[in-house]
Design an enzyme around this catalytic site. Structure first.
Site, PDB file in Angstrom:
ATOM      1  N   ARG A 115      12.631  -3.876  -7.205  1.00  0.00           N
ATOM      2  CA  ARG A 115      11.140  -3.435  -7.227  1.00  0.00           C
ATOM      3  C   ARG A 115      10.721  -3.496  -8.908  1.00  0.00           C
ATOM      4  O   ARG A 115      11.641  -3.198  -9.737  1.00  0.00           O
ATOM      5  CB  ARG A 115      10.739  -2.438  -6.777  1.00  0.00           C
ATOM      6  CG  ARG A 115      11.204  -2.367  -5.148  1.00  0.00           C
ATOM      7  CD  ARG A 115      10.331  -3.243  -4.506  1.00  0.00           C
ATOM      8  NE  ARG A 115       8.655  -2.737  -4.392  1.00  0.00           N
ATOM      9  CZ  ARG A 115       8.351  -1.860  -3.564  1.00  0.00           C
ATOM     10  NH1 ARG A 115       9.309  -1.248  -2.655  1.00  0.00           N
ATOM     11  NH2 ARG A 115       7.251  -1.453  -3.505  1.00  0.00           N
ATOM     12  N   LYS A 150       4.103   5.385   4.673  1.00  0.00           N
ATOM     13  CA  LYS A 150       3.410   4.308   4.402  1.00  0.00           C
ATOM     14  C   LYS A 150       3.315   3.964   6.124  1.00  0.00           C
ATOM     15  O   LYS A 150       2.833   2.591   6.131  1.00  0.00           O
ATOM     16  CB  LYS A 150       4.282   3.442   3.963  1.00  0.00           C
ATOM     17  CG  LYS A 150       4.549   4.034   2.280  1.00  0.00           C
ATOM     18  CD  LYS A 150       5.121   2.854   1.662  1.00  0.00           C
ATOM     19  CE  LYS A 150       5.622   3.203   0.100  1.00  0.00           C
ATOM     20  NZ  LYS A 150       6.145   2.386  -0.685  1.00  0.00           N
ATOM     21  N   PRO A 208       1.036  -1.339  -0.144  1.00  0.00           N
ATOM     22  CA  PRO A 208       0.209  -0.012  -0.206  1.00  0.00           C
ATOM     23  C   PRO A 208       0.847   1.279  -0.070  1.00  0.00           C
ATOM     24  O   PRO A 208       1.857   1.167   0.582  1.00  0.00           O
ATOM     25  CB  PRO A 208      -0.939  -0.066   1.276  1.00  0.00           C
ATOM     26  CG  PRO A 208      -0.913  -1.385   1.704  1.00  0.00           C
ATOM     27  CD  PRO A 208       0.446  -2.255   1.230  1.00  0.00           C
ATOM     28  N   GLU A 209       0.387   2.260  -0.743  1.00  0.00           N
ATOM     29  CA  GLU A 209       1.222   3.632  -0.959  1.00  0.00           C
ATOM     30  C   GLU A 209       0.643   4.660   0.036  1.00  0.00           C
ATOM     31  O   GLU A 209      -0.471   4.420   0.721  1.00  0.00           O
ATOM     32  CB  GLU A 209       1.270   3.936  -2.450  1.00  0.00           C
ATOM     33  CG  GLU A 209       2.005   2.756  -3.156  1.00  0.00           C
ATOM     34  CD  GLU A 209       2.641   3.388  -4.467  1.00  0.00           C
ATOM     35  OE1 GLU A 209       2.582   4.534  -4.898  1.00  0.00           O
ATOM     36  OE2 GLU A 209       2.432   2.280  -5.439  1.00  0.00           O
TER      37      GLU A 209
END
Length: 264
Positions: free
Chosen positions: A250, A51, A2-3
């Site tokens: 990533r 975050k 989640p950002e």
């Protein structure tokens, strides 16, 4: 993972449900907090920091959580069945009159003194959705490593907090920047940072991240998650690779035509 917009929304919902109320139920299902009971304490506020999420109590302690890849906080009205996952994935239960907050699959859950929160979030750069957003400081931190790839630097939460792989891919496409472009070659870091902040602000109150403005199914992103499909602007096949520090690679998406890697 989640950002920042997702975590901001979770904090907003937790604050609305819990703040100003005394806990009528408190369960922590992690070994370090298994015997901790905050029943009777008043929740003063819930806030996000990049975050990270902090729930503060009137006794000077804060509950620090990080959602990591699959975590979530859910709010359930009294009498409603909990449906965020199986019971063995529940890590925290905070109940107040009328509703219960349940934390599922939380990657980090710990109590810290409120006046010592810097021990867990002090390393973060300016928060893209924070009330004290500092554009100049974010740009200064990015420029401190001019040879670093911009795609890698943007994900480093020590530079600016809240951006993840989705917004990294989308903002670099919108700015026409290849993810491997060295920071020192990016002409307008100020505009890049401000535009990604605008994207997060635009999405923080919704439940579906959208960067194109097109609400039709399957058209919410420019490049993210679209490897091999046609670029919405030029028709070139979207490229994908994983890169970053060893062990922290990533996934990255870009359009080879709209975002060329320029020499020198």
């Amino acid at each position: 993972m989640p950002e920042g917009d997702t975590v901001w929304r979770a904090a907003h919902l937790l604050h609305r449900a819990l703040a100003g109320n005394s806990l009528t139920r408190c369960e922590f299902r992690v070994p370090a907090l298994a015997t901790t009971d905050l029943t009777g304490r008043i929740v003063t506020e819930a806030v996000s920091r990049g975050k990270h999420l902090l729930i503060r109590f009137d006794n000077g302690w804060s509950l620090h959580s990080h959602l990591r890849m699959e975590g979530s906080w859910r709010i359930f009205a009294d009498g409603r069945r909990w449906n965020g996952g199986p019971s063995h994935e529940i890590r925290a239960v905070l109940g107040v009159p009328g509703s219960t907050a349940v934390g599922y699959r939380l990657g980090v859950l710990e109590l810290v003194r409120t006046d010592q929160e810097s021990a867990v979030v002090g390393h973060l750069g300016p928060d893209l959705l924070g009330p004290e957003w500092d554009l100049a400081e974010a740009v200064r931190r990015l420029r401190a490593e001019p040879d670093r790839a911009i795609g890698e630097a943007l994900l480093d939460q020590r530079n600016l907090a809240g951006i993840g792989t989705v917004y990294r891919a989308e903002i670099l496409f919108l700015q026409g920047i290849h993810p491997r472009t060295p920071v020192g070659q990016v002409r307008d870091l100020e505009r890049l940072c401000e535009r990604v902040r605008q994207l997060l602000i635009m999405n923080r109150s919704g439940f579906e991240q959208n960067t194109t403005g097109d609400r039709r199914p399957g058209r919410s992103h420019w490049v993210y998650g679209r490897a091999g499909r046609e670029c919405r602007r030029c028709g070139t096949a979207i490229a994908m690779e994983e890169f970053g520090p060893y062990g922290q690679e990533r996934v990255s998406y870009w359009c080879p035509h709209c975002q060329p890697l320029r020499p020198g």
